[in-house]
Design a protein around this motif. Structure first.
Motif, mmCIF file in Angstrom:
data_model
loop_
_atom_site.group_PDB
_atom_site.id
_atom_site.type_symbol
_atom_site.label_atom_id
_atom_site.label_comp_id
_atom_site.label_asym_id
_atom_site.label_seq_id
_atom_site.Cartn_x
_atom_site.Cartn_y
_atom_site.Cartn_z
ATOM 1 N N UNK A 51 50.882 56.669 171.146
ATOM 2 C CA UNK A 51 50.695 56.963 169.723
ATOM 3 C C UNK A 51 49.267 56.661 169.266
ATOM 4 N N UNK A 52 48.796 55.444 169.518
ATOM 5 C CA UNK A 52 47.524 55.009 168.946
ATOM 6 C C UNK A 52 46.307 55.423 169.764
ATOM 7 N N UNK A 53 46.430 55.415 171.082
ATOM 8 C CA UNK A 53 45.269 55.731 171.916
ATOM 9 C C UNK A 53 45.136 57.217 172.202
ATOM 10 N N UNK A 54 46.268 57.917 172.255
ATOM 11 C CA UNK A 54 46.219 59.318 172.663
ATOM 12 C C UNK A 54 46.757 60.296 171.626
ATOM 13 N N UNK A 55 47.166 59.806 170.475
ATOM 14 C CA UNK A 55 47.632 60.682 169.412
ATOM 15 C C UNK A 55 48.729 61.632 169.865
ATOM 16 N N UNK A 56 49.560 61.182 170.799
ATOM 17 C CA UNK A 56 50.657 61.980 171.359
ATOM 18 C C UNK A 56 50.175 63.316 171.941
ATOM 19 N N UNK A 57 49.016 63.301 172.540
ATOM 20 C CA UNK A 57 48.449 64.479 173.181
ATOM 21 C C UNK A 57 49.080 64.637 174.565
ATOM 22 N N UNK A 58 49.997 65.586 174.692
ATOM 23 C CA UNK A 58 50.731 65.760 175.950
ATOM 24 C C UNK A 58 49.865 66.266 177.102
ATOM 25 N N UNK A 59 48.621 66.607 176.827
ATOM 26 C CA UNK A 59 47.737 66.988 177.938
ATOM 27 C C UNK A 59 47.156 65.739 178.610
ATOM 28 N N UNK A 60 47.328 64.582 177.968
ATOM 29 C CA UNK A 60 46.885 63.306 178.527
ATOM 30 C C UNK A 60 48.074 62.647 179.226
ATOM 31 N N UNK A 61 47.799 61.686 180.098
ATOM 32 C CA UNK A 61 48.894 61.030 180.797
ATOM 33 C C UNK A 61 48.621 59.550 180.982
ATOM 34 N N UNK A 62 49.696 58.831 181.297
ATOM 35 C CA UNK A 62 49.641 57.406 181.594
ATOM 36 C C UNK A 62 50.225 57.179 182.971
ATOM 37 N N UNK A 63 49.650 56.233 183.699
ATOM 38 C CA UNK A 63 50.211 55.791 184.975
ATOM 39 C C UNK A 63 50.754 54.391 184.784
ATOM 40 N N UNK A 64 51.967 54.182 185.262
ATOM 41 C CA UNK A 64 52.626 52.891 185.184
ATOM 42 C C UNK A 64 52.943 52.432 186.599
ATOM 43 N N UNK A 83 39.753 58.202 174.839
ATOM 44 C CA UNK A 83 39.470 57.122 173.905
ATOM 45 C C UNK A 83 39.733 55.780 174.556
ATOM 46 N N UNK A 84 38.833 54.855 174.385
ATOM 47 C CA UNK A 84 39.065 53.497 174.861
ATOM 48 C C UNK A 84 39.928 52.795 173.818
ATOM 49 N N UNK A 85 41.035 52.205 174.265
ATOM 50 C CA UNK A 85 41.985 51.537 173.376
ATOM 51 C C UNK A 85 42.068 50.073 173.777
ATOM 52 N N UNK A 86 41.415 49.210 173.022
ATOM 53 C CA UNK A 86 41.434 47.778 173.302
ATOM 54 C C UNK A 86 41.881 47.040 172.044
ATOM 55 N N UNK A 87 43.188 46.846 171.898
ATOM 56 C CA UNK A 87 43.655 46.144 170.698
ATOM 57 C C UNK A 87 43.105 44.728 170.666
ATOM 58 N N UNK A 125 36.206 52.054 184.405
ATOM 59 C CA UNK A 125 35.486 53.308 184.189
ATOM 60 C C UNK A 125 35.574 53.637 182.712
ATOM 61 N N UNK A 126 35.995 54.857 182.391
ATOM 62 C CA UNK A 126 36.148 55.229 180.979
ATOM 63 C C UNK A 126 37.618 55.281 180.574
ATOM 64 N N UNK A 127 38.456 54.500 181.265
ATOM 65 C CA UNK A 127 39.886 54.463 180.964
ATOM 66 C C UNK A 127 40.296 53.059 180.534
ATOM 67 N N UNK A 128 41.354 52.988 179.757
ATOM 68 C CA UNK A 128 41.904 51.711 179.322
ATOM 69 C C UNK A 128 43.057 51.328 180.229
ATOM 70 N N UNK A 129 43.124 50.045 180.560
ATOM 71 C CA UNK A 129 44.194 49.523 181.397
ATOM 72 C C UNK A 129 44.799 48.311 180.695
ATOM 73 N N UNK A 130 46.120 48.207 180.745
ATOM 74 C CA UNK A 130 46.804 47.012 180.283
ATOM 75 C C UNK A 130 47.498 46.394 181.486
ATOM 76 N N UNK A 131 47.262 45.110 181.685
ATOM 77 C CA UNK A 131 47.923 44.378 182.762
ATOM 78 C C UNK A 131 48.851 43.349 182.124
ATOM 79 N N UNK A 132 50.126 43.412 182.515
ATOM 80 C CA UNK A 132 51.125 42.455 182.050
ATOM 81 C C UNK A 132 51.638 41.696 183.261
ATOM 82 N N UNK A 133 51.930 40.420 183.098
ATOM 83 C CA UNK A 133 52.550 39.696 184.202
ATOM 84 C C UNK A 133 53.577 38.723 183.653
ATOM 85 N N UNK A 134 54.562 38.445 184.509
ATOM 86 C CA UNK A 134 55.623 37.509 184.150
ATOM 87 C C UNK A 134 56.138 36.866 185.420
#
Length: 137
Positions: A51-64, A83-87, A125-134
Motif C-alpha cells: 500500500x505505502x511503498x508501491x501504491x498497489x502497483x501490480x506491475x511491482x512485486x515483493x519477494x518473501x 521507491x525507497x520505503x524506510x518507515x 541497491x535501490x530496493x527496500x528490505x525488511x528483516x524480521x526475526x524471532x
C-alpha cells in the motif's frame, strides 16, 4: 529450512502470503499462538509494502523468504519498486490519544515490533528490505 514466495503488489495477494507463512510454520510444529503472531506481523509488513511503498502497483512485486535455523526464524521481505520505503522508528502509540482523536491506522508497525524480536528496514541497491526475526524455542 528455507522457503520463498514472490507476489505482485496487490492486496489480493495478502491471503496467499498468510497461507504461505502459516503452512511453513505449521511444518515446524509451533504453538498456534506463535504461528498467529508471526502471520500477523508478516501480513502487516507486506501490506505496508504493497500500500505505502508501491501504491498497489501490480506491475511491482515483493519477494518473501522464510528461513528457520537453530531455533531462529528469519524473514526477509524485499521490495522491487522504484521507491525507497524506510518507515521511521515506531514508538508505542498513545492509545488514549488515538481514541480521543478517533484515529484509524498507524499502529501496525508498533504491533510488529512487539510480536517480533527484531525488525529492521534497510536498502539493498535501490530496493527496500525488511528483516524480521524471532527466537522460537
Amino acid at each position: 529450512m528455507k522457503s520463498s514466495l514472490r507476489i505482485a503488489c496487490s492486496r489480493s495477494h495478502l491471503q496467499e502470503v498468510r497461507d504461505f507463512v502459516r503452512n511453513y510454520l505449521t511444518g515446524l510444529s509451533l504453538p498456534e499462538i506463535t504461528i498467529n503472531q508471526v502471520v500477523l506481523a508478516i501480513d502487516e509488513v507486506v501490506a505496508n509494502f504493497i500500500i505505502h511503498a508501491n501504491g498497489e502497483d501490480e506491475t511491482q512485486f515483493l519477494d518473501l523468504e522464510l528461513a528457520f535455523e537453530k531455533q531462529e526464524l528469519n524473514v526477509e521481505i524485499a521490495d522491487h519498486g522504484d521507491t525507497i520505503y524506510l518507515p521511521g522508528e515506531h514508538q508505542s502509540p498513545d492509545l488514549r490519544a488515538y481514541i480521543k482523536e478517533g484515529r484509524k491506522g498507524g499502529m501496525g508497525m508498533a504491533l510488529v515490533n512487539r510480536l517480533m524480536d527484531r525488525v529492521e528496514f534497510f536498502t539493498r541497491g535501490n530496493h527496500t528490505v525488511c528483516h524480521l526475526s524471532k527466537h522460537l524455542a
